[in-house]
Each structure stands twice: as structure tokens, then as C-alpha cells.
Design an enzyme around this catalytic site. Structure first.
Site, PDB file in Angstrom:
ATOM      1  N   HIS A 190       0.876  -1.174   0.000  1.00 42.65           N
ATOM      2  CA  HIS A 190       0.000   0.000   0.000  1.00 42.65           C
ATOM      3  C   HIS A 190       0.914   1.226   0.000  1.00 42.65           C
ATOM      4  O   HIS A 190       1.994   1.183   0.604  1.00 42.65           O
ATOM      5  CB  HIS A 190      -0.836   0.109   1.270  1.00 42.65           C
ATOM      6  CG  HIS A 190      -1.757  -1.030   1.545  1.00 42.65           C
ATOM      7  ND1 HIS A 190      -1.350  -2.184   2.149  1.00 42.65           N
ATOM      8  CD2 HIS A 190      -3.088  -1.176   1.345  1.00 42.65           C
ATOM      9  CE1 HIS A 190      -2.380  -2.999   2.302  1.00 42.65           C
ATOM     10  NE2 HIS A 190      -3.454  -2.420   1.812  1.00 42.65           N
ATOM     11  N   ASP A 239       2.329   2.020   3.379  1.00 34.86           N
ATOM     12  CA  ASP A 239       3.220   1.022   4.011  1.00 34.86           C
ATOM     13  C   ASP A 239       4.657   1.414   3.721  1.00 34.86           C
ATOM     14  O   ASP A 239       5.552   1.193   4.533  1.00 34.86           O
ATOM     15  CB  ASP A 239       3.102  -0.380   3.387  1.00 34.86           C
ATOM     16  CG  ASP A 239       1.713  -0.929   3.354  1.00 34.86           C
ATOM     17  OD1 ASP A 239       0.902  -0.515   4.178  1.00 34.86           O
ATOM     18  OD2 ASP A 239       1.445  -1.782   2.468  1.00 34.86           O
ATOM     19  N   GLU A 285      -8.628 -13.842  -1.728  1.00 33.07           N
ATOM     20  CA  GLU A 285      -7.926 -14.147  -0.472  1.00 33.07           C
ATOM     21  C   GLU A 285      -8.680 -15.254   0.257  1.00 33.07           C
ATOM     22  O   GLU A 285      -9.888 -15.151   0.473  1.00 33.07           O
ATOM     23  CB  GLU A 285      -7.843 -12.866   0.377  1.00 33.07           C
ATOM     24  CG  GLU A 285      -7.159 -13.098   1.705  1.00 33.07           C
ATOM     25  CD  GLU A 285      -6.763 -11.808   2.407  1.00 33.07           C
ATOM     26  OE1 GLU A 285      -6.374 -10.839   1.723  1.00 33.07           O
ATOM     27  OE2 GLU A 285      -6.840 -11.781   3.644  1.00 33.07           O
ATOM     28  N   HIS A 332     -10.754 -14.202   3.249  1.00 38.93           N
ATOM     29  CA  HIS A 332     -11.938 -13.412   2.888  1.00 38.93           C
ATOM     30  C   HIS A 332     -13.043 -14.337   2.383  1.00 38.93           C
ATOM     31  O   HIS A 332     -14.226 -14.120   2.677  1.00 38.93           O
ATOM     32  CB  HIS A 332     -11.592 -12.397   1.801  1.00 38.93           C
ATOM     33  CG  HIS A 332     -10.645 -11.323   2.242  1.00 38.93           C
ATOM     34  ND1 HIS A 332     -10.260 -10.292   1.434  1.00 38.93           N
ATOM     35  CD2 HIS A 332      -9.986 -11.125   3.418  1.00 38.93           C
ATOM     36  CE1 HIS A 332      -9.418  -9.485   2.077  1.00 38.93           C
ATOM     37  NE2 HIS A 332      -9.232  -9.988   3.286  1.00 38.93           N
TER      38      HIS A 332
HETATM   39  C1  XUL Z   1      -7.499  -6.679   4.188  1.00 39.88           C
HETATM   40  C2  XUL Z   1      -6.665  -7.071   3.050  1.00 39.88           C
HETATM   41  C3  XUL Z   1      -5.812  -6.000   2.478  1.00 39.88           C
HETATM   42  C4  XUL Z   1      -5.726  -6.049   0.998  1.00 39.88           C
HETATM   43  C5  XUL Z   1      -5.004  -4.855   0.393  1.00 39.88           C
HETATM   44  O1  XUL Z   1      -8.256  -7.687   4.707  1.00 39.88           O
HETATM   45  O2  XUL Z   1      -6.650  -8.211   2.636  1.00 39.88           O
HETATM   46  O3  XUL Z   1      -4.558  -6.092   3.050  1.00 39.88           O
HETATM   47  O4  XUL Z   1      -5.092  -7.185   0.553  1.00 39.88           O
HETATM   48  O5  XUL Z   1      -5.559  -3.657   0.772  1.00 39.88           O
HETATM   49 CO    CO Z   2      -5.636  -9.169   1.067  1.00 34.46          CO
END
Ligand code: XUL
Ligand code: CO
Length: 445
Positions: free
Chosen positions: A107, A110, A274, A277
Site C-alpha cells: 500500500h 506502508d 484471499e 476473505h
Molecule cells: C485486508 C486485506 C488487504 C488487501 C489490500 O483484509 O486483505 O490487506 O489485501 O488492501
Molecule cells: Co488481502
């Protein structure tokens, strides 16, 4: 490309370059299964797995949680935030080369301090980007993707591109524009939108249709700007159902793909999936990957895992080989990760406080995916599972079934064919197949 990059200071002094020592090694700082140059189905493991290191977890997350303070000390911290950022960049590239990761992701904030003003933000970011570029050139490590943090600063508490206040969108646009400028400077392969606060808490104060239209408009503007300045990579949406929003707009892969199509973004956008997620959305990792493959929308992967006993986004390093076998099966059938990679969006636990724990955590994740790759490829080579699955649909391969698939039947004709209905049970054989998966996993190789 230098074997191991060490900048002005060596930060990870106690760790040498991590190498493959094989499954019987008792060295915690060696790969047991990830052998970067080993050929699997015509490609090296390194080419298949395209590992990437997440800047935010590895070099920023200091163990703070809602109940406790930082536990992890970073030896590169300096009272001057810009000096800290420079040191951190050198430490990061030392880490990438020692762990043998070909890619990284970050990011904006970061890597570079936000500063007190918009101008300072842009200036800092470009200065650090120049340093990152020289480190990339010195090591051969490439940028998998970058992104803009549009969720931490209080200005984004009501959302960024979906904020009800227009002026907040302008500030978000500045961050996205600058990240795209930096991306082009660094030759990045992707740009990610994860919408942490692009969602809502209550319908009493939210016009969701308007917010979604704004989000679609904002993404289209980012695409147009990126293409104009020569960004050739992929734009990714990273779905997540909640946390920190109660209802996040990009709930899961299916929702994000519908959004991408609704707003005409399908030529440029795909998904960054992810594991944690997907599980937070009540799916499995494999489910969301498969939804993407079905839609030709598998862009990249945030490689982590959640905790089965709670519903949070715990961002653990992957250790579950069942998950990675299933994931790699789907990725291999997709022809690989293409421009994407396996980005470790994962953090060590807050009580894993030794600097070497960062290496050990990544080694585990890399070994877990290497196992997944080899086992999935063995299953593909053997063909039993594929054969079973194909057979299951064989009634659509010829005759009226094939005519149905080709769109040559109407409902009346289909109904008339009900005389052919075979009133017999056909087993799905799930247990047999799962037993077979265990055989592939645990037979000696
Ligand atoms: C948050 C997440 C983030 C994204 C990038 O849950 O996964 O780190 O990958 O913003
Ligand atoms: Co992520």
C-alpha cells in the site's frame, strides 16, 4: 541479479539465504518442499507459484491488536519517518532475496509516510518509489501489485470512493492517481482495490445505489487514467464480505464479478482472491477461486488462511495442505496464475516476536503451496478425479443432452422428453473421491 541483497545495514543478520534442504531437514530456516528450480509439468516451482511478500504485514504490522500494544520491534525504525521508510525498503529487499521471493506488494503508506499534506504525500511517495526502483533493479525482484490505503485515515471513516461527501473522493483520487504513477515507474504487474470501507453500517443513513454508482465511476476513471499513462497491468478487486464495514460492497467473488460486469470493467478488471476473505463470506477458498475461473476473472491470490474456530480475518500463514491442493488444482486448470501471484497477505502471530519468525512463517507458507502444487499435478496426471467428473456429465455429451447444451431445445420439447427419465439413483461418490484425495496426499512420493 545479486544472490542476496544487503544494503547499508544488514537487518536479518542471523539468517542466510533460505535454500531447499528437503523433507527430512531439521533446519527451521530451510525449505522442506519448495525447491524453486524443480520442474513440475514443464515449469519450475518458482514460475508456477510466483510468491510475493506483503509489505504491510511483514514490515509494518507490529503486533498491535484492539486489546494490546505493539509486541514486535523492527530494527530499521528511525525517529525520522522518511529515514525509517528508506531503511525499511532496504530491509524488505534483503528479506525478499534471502527468502527467494520474486515479487512484492504494498500500500502507498506502508512504504512511504503520509506526511502532513497532500503535497508532502506525493513528494514522499515518489522519493521512496525511486529508491524501490533502484532496489528492484539491483535484485530483479518485481512489483506484483500496489494499492492505496483508503481505509486507515479517519477521513475515510464513511468510505473512500463510496463516501457520501464528494471532497473525500477527490482525496482518494489523489492517492489512486499517485499509486498508478508510481506503479508505472516501478513496472508493476497489477493494481488492487480492496474496499475496506467501501460498504456501509446502516441503511438509515446510506443510499447504496448511489454509492455503488460512484464506486463504478471511480474505478472506470482509474482504468482510463492508468491506461493513458501506460499502465499495462491488471486491475484487481479483492472481495471481502465485512470487517471493517458491516456490509462490504465486494462481498465475495460472485458479487465482485457482477459489479465488474455491471459497470463495464470486464476488459481490465479481475479478482484478487484471499482465502480468509472467502471463508469470512461463508465459502471455501476453492469456491471463490472456481467462481473466478468460471468467469475468466482469476487475477491474483492473497495466500493466507483463517482460523476455523472464529470468523475473523486472522490472516494466518497457510499451513493447511488440503486448502492448497484444492487451490492449486484450480489454478493449474486455469493455465496458471498468468500475471498474478501468490501474495502472502499473512502475518505472524503477535507473540512470534523473533525476527527469524518472519522467515519461518514464510517458509511454511511456501512449503505448503509447493506441496499443494505437486499433489494437485499428480492428481491431474493420474486423471482419476477428472475422469469421474467428466463421466458424471456424460449424458450431455451426445443425443438430446448435447442438443440441450447447444441451445437447440425449448422447454416444451424438453418436457416431452421426460418419457426418457431414468428413475434410478446415481451416486455422487463424494467419500470415494475424498478418500482418493487422501491417498494422493499421503502416499509416499
Ligand atoms: C485486508 C486485506 C488487504 C488487501 C489490500 O483484509 O486483505 O490487506 O489485501 O488492501
Ligand atoms: Co488481502
Amino acid at each position: 541479479m545479486k544472490d542476496v541483497f544487503v544494503g547499508n545495514t544488514e537487518y536479518f543478520k542471523s539468517v542466510e539465504k533460505v535454500v531447499y534442504e528437503g523433507p527430512t531437514s531439521d533446519n527451521p530456516l530451510a525449505f522442506k518442499f519448495y525447491d524453486p528450480d524443480k520442474i513440475v509439468a514443464g515449469k519450475t516451482m518458482k514460475e508456477h507459484l510466483r510468491f510475493s511478500i506483503a509489505y504491510w504485514h511483514s514490515f509494518c504490522a507490529d503486533g498491535k491488536d484492539p486489546f494490546g500494544n505493539a509486541t514486535i520491534d523492527f530494527p530499521w525504525t528511525d525517529p525520522d519517518p522518511m529515514q525509517s521508510a528508506r531503511n525499511k525498503a532496504e530491509a524488505a529487499f534483503e528479506f525478499f532475496t534471502k527468502i527467494q521471493a520474486p515479487f512484492y506488494a504494498f500500500h502507498d503508506i506502508d512504504a512511504s509516510p503520509e506526511g502532513d499534506s497532500a503535497d508532502q504525500y506525493v513528494k514522499n511517495y515518489h522519493e521512496i518509489a525511486d529508491l524501490l526502483k533502484s532496489l528492484q533493479d539491483a535484485t530483479g525482484v518485481k512489483l506484483l501489485w500496489n494499492t492505496s490505503n483508503l481505509f486507515s485515515n479517519p477521513r475515510y471513516m464513511n468510505g473512500a470512493a463510496s463516501n457520501p461527501e464528494f471532497s473525500v473522493l477527490t482525496r482518494a483520487a489523489l492517492q489512486v492517481k499517485t499509486s498508478l504513477d508510481v506503479n508505472v515507474k516501478l513496472g508493476g504487474l497489477g493494481y488492487t482495490f480492496w474496499g475496506g470501507r467501501e460498504g456501509y453500517m446502516s441503511l438509515w443513513n446510506t443510499d447504496t445505489k448511489r454509492e455503488l454508482d460512484h464506486l463504478g465511476m471511480f474505478f472506470a476513471m482509474a482504468r482510463d487514467y492508468g491506461r493513458k499513462i501506460g499502465f499495462k497491468g491488471n486491475f484487481y478487486i479483492e472481495p471481502k464480505p465485512m470487517e471493517p464495514s458491516k456490509h462490504q460492497y465486494d462481498y465475495d467473488a460472485a458479487t465482485a464479478i457482477a459489479f465488474i460486469k455491471e459497470y463495464g470493467l470486464e476488459k481490465d478488471f479481475s479478482c484478487n482472491i484471499e482465502n480468509n476473505h472467502a471463508t469470512l463470506a461463508g465459502h471455501s477458498f476453492a469456491h471463490d477461486l472456481q467462481v473466478c475461473v468460471n468467469n475468466n476473472m482469476l487475477g491474483s491470490v492473497d495466500a493466507n488462511q483463517g482460523d476455523p474456530q472464529n470468523g475473523w480475518d486472522t490472516d494466518e500463514f497457510p499451513t493447511n495442505v488440503y486448502d492448497t491442493v484444492e487451490a492449486m488444482m484450480i489454478i493449474l486448470k486455469n493455465g496458471g496464475l498468468h500475471n498474478g501471484g501468490l501474495n502472502f497477505d499473512a502475518k505472524r502471530r503477535r507473540n512470534s516476536t523473533d525476527l527469524e519468525d518472519l522467515f519461518i512463517a514464510h517458509i511454511g507458507g511456501m512449503d505448503t503451496f509447493a506441496l499443494g502444487l505437486e499433489i494437485a499435478q499428480a492428481m491431474i496426471d493420474d486423471g482419476k478425479i477428472d475422469h469421474f467428473r467428466r463421466q458424471r456429465y456424460s449424458s450431455f455429451d451426445s443425443g438430446d443432452g448435447a442438443r440441450f447444451e447447444a441451445g437447440k431445445l425449448d422447454l416444451k420439447t424438453l418436457a416431452a422428453l421426460s418419457s426418457t427419465f431414468k428413475d434410478e439413483k446415481i451416486s455422487g461418490k463424494q467419500e470415494m473421491l475424498m478418500n482418493l484425495v487422501n491417498q494422493y496426499m499421503f502416499r509416499s512420493r
